[in-house]
Structures are given as structure tokens and as C-alpha cells.
Design an enzyme around this catalytic site. Sequence first.
Site, short mmCIF file in Angstrom:
data_model
loop_
_atom_site.label_atom_id
_atom_site.label_comp_id
_atom_site.label_asym_id
_atom_site.label_seq_id
_atom_site.Cartn_x
_atom_site.Cartn_y
_atom_site.Cartn_z
CB CYS A 194 -0.95 0.01 1.19
SG CYS A 194 -2.02 -1.43 1.23
CG HIS B 244 -3.03 3.61 2.77
ND1 HIS B 244 -3.76 3.32 1.64
CD2 HIS B 244 -2.88 2.44 3.45
CE1 HIS B 244 -4.02 2.01 1.63
NE2 HIS B 244 -3.51 1.47 2.72
CG ASN C 11 -6.54 -0.73 1.84
OD1 ASN C 11 -5.92 -0.25 0.90
ND2 ASN C 11 -5.95 -1.31 2.87
#
Length: 322
Positions: free
Chosen positions: A112, A249, A279
Amino acid sequence: MIYTKIMGTGSYLPSKVLTNKDLKRYVETSDEWIQSRTGIKERRIVTDEGTTDLAYEASLKAIEDAGVNLEDIDLVVVATVTPDNYFPGVSNLLQSRLGLKEVMTFDINAACSGFLYALNIADKMIKSGAYNTALIVGAETLTRLTDWRDRNTCVLFGDAAGAMVIGKSSENKIKDVICGSRGDVDDLLICENVSIKDPEVNEVGRQDHIHMKGAEVFKFATRILPKTVNDLLERNNMVLDDLDHMVAHQANERIITKAAKDLNYSMDKMFLNIHKYGNTSSASVPLAIDEAIKTKALNKGDKFITVAFGGGLTWGGALIEL
Ligand code: UT7
């Protein structure tokens, strides 16, 4: 001294929406649980598109937004953990799909945090004087690695792509990018590759799914987000009040809320779009930055920090003026 700036951004989302209610068809869960524990209401999932398709659409928008000619782009870096092939890479395929010159292209995997890694690399390559204009992309079809029987993970992820064109600037706009990693805790968040096969046996490998120790990743995330922000501020002799916004994020709204609280930073200045997309791994940061710009949450001249963490473990942050 060569300076760099963001020239344009773009993003792309597959059209199919999977709501929390839809997920009840696969696992024992509830809209209430998912929303209260993560902030997610729905996410987008691919049906017939691959990661390269998402990356291509986001790139077209970023290039148009930047107003650069295709022949000006001399570097392509794609962050992804879900490339369509082991090889060629997504970046490699993008070069021909977009009609770019035969320039250097490569994919990177930092889970990520991937987009921050891509930004760091491309930024330094331009600042070295060797390159002028880079297309950087975070693109994922994470739902391909999702175990739809595992309620601990399947409610979290979505598919998307975000892209950015960066280039040389007379002013210092991309002020600092930092990244870090530690690989001794790889069991916290992992998706194993197909195992090595003895040619004598020649079994067909089976693709693994995402495995995560959620609570431990949560602890790591809420520690590393404020630390990365403070490191960036300290390195650049700045304080929180100098920032107009923060783009973290989008992994869990509770992680962002906790980080804001620990930093003593207003949630009003923390960009959030996790409720719509879940996500999206390395797409999360460029998708959020693009949406923040397009919705005027971020405006020309604004200073912001963008920060991410992910499997590996990995992390990264950037201090940018628009
Ligand atoms: O990009 C980086 C990737 N990952 C992350 O950032 C994830 C970080 N971690 C998290 O976001 C959170 O840890 C989760 C959202 C994954 C989980 O939230 P939590 O508050 O840490 O829940 P938990 O794992 O401690 O589980 C609490 C309970 C458990 O039940 P018991 O054992 O208390 O009876 C779980 O089985 O909630 C249960 N549970 C669910 N219930 C309904 C776990 N997933 C679900 C679900 N629906 N989807």
C-alpha cells in the site's frame, strides 16, 4: 538545483459497486460492523478489466490534466501488487497502450506504500537531471487476491487506479519524499506467491489469498503515520500549522482518526474517501490526491503531507506544495 512539481493527476474506478450489504452474501458480517470498524460503505470491483486497463484510464486523465505531450514523458513507474502478469509489467504495457516513446518503464511492489515509493524514485530521477517528466501510477485489482470467505479481509479492499505526472519546476514544490521498510514482520500482512515446483513433480501452483493480522497492522499504522508526518516536518523545519491538509492512505477511517488525534491535527483537514472505495492499496494515495484536487479540498499553493503504510511492512510520506 533541479526542483519538481505535480503537473497533473487522474484516477479511474471500475463501475461495479459492491456494498456492505452485498458482502453479506459471502460472509457473516453487517453494514453496521463494517462502517463502525472501518468507515467503509462500499467499494468498486473489477469484472472484466485488469490492472493495466485501470492504470491506462487513470493515466490518460493525468496526462490530459498535466497538458503534456505524450512524447515529453520519459519515465513510467507503476506501483502495484496485482500486475496482470508476472511479466511484462503493467508499466511496460502502458508504454505502448498510451503511445509513449520507447522510454524506461518499471513496476514496483511496496504494497500500500507503493505510490510513495514510485513518487520517491521518479522524483529523485528527475532531480538527478537524467529525466524530465514522469508518469507515476498506483493501480490495483486487489479483489483478485481476496478470499471472499474471510470476513477479516474481504470487507476491506477495492479496485482502482490513480496517476500523476510530475516534472521539472522553477519552484520547489515536491519538497521531500521519505520511505522505509522492515521485512521481519512479513506475517502481519502477506499474500504468498505460488510455491516453487519441482519439474519432476510439476504440480500446478495455487494462488494464495491476502492474510492479515488486522489488530497488529492497526497498531503499526497508528504509530508509523504520526511518526512519518513528524519526520517530514522536522526534516523541513516546518510545523503542523504550516500544512493546509493531509492525505493519508485510506485503509481504515479509525486509523486516520487515531493518527489525527495523536498528532493533535484537525480531522477537518484530513482527506477521507474510504467510505466510497475501501482500501485500494497503492491506488489509494493518488486516488485521494486526485479527488482532493478535483473537489477543491486541495488548491493551488496548498501545502500538504501524504502518508501511507502497508504490507512488508512498508511506509512512506511526501511533503508537497500544489
Ligand atoms: O493497507 C494496510 C492494510 N491493512 C490495514 O490497515 C488494516 C488494519 N487493521 C484494521 O483496520 C482492523 O484491525 C480491522 C478492520 C481489520 C479489524 O477491526 P478490529 O476492530 O481490529 O476487529 P478485530 O479483528 O479485533 O475483530 C473483532 C471481532 C472479532 O470477533 P470476536 O473474536 O471478538 O468474536 C472478529 O471475528 O469482529 C469480528 N469480525 C467481524 N465481524 C463482522 C472481524 N471481521 C468481521 C466482519 N464482520 N467483517
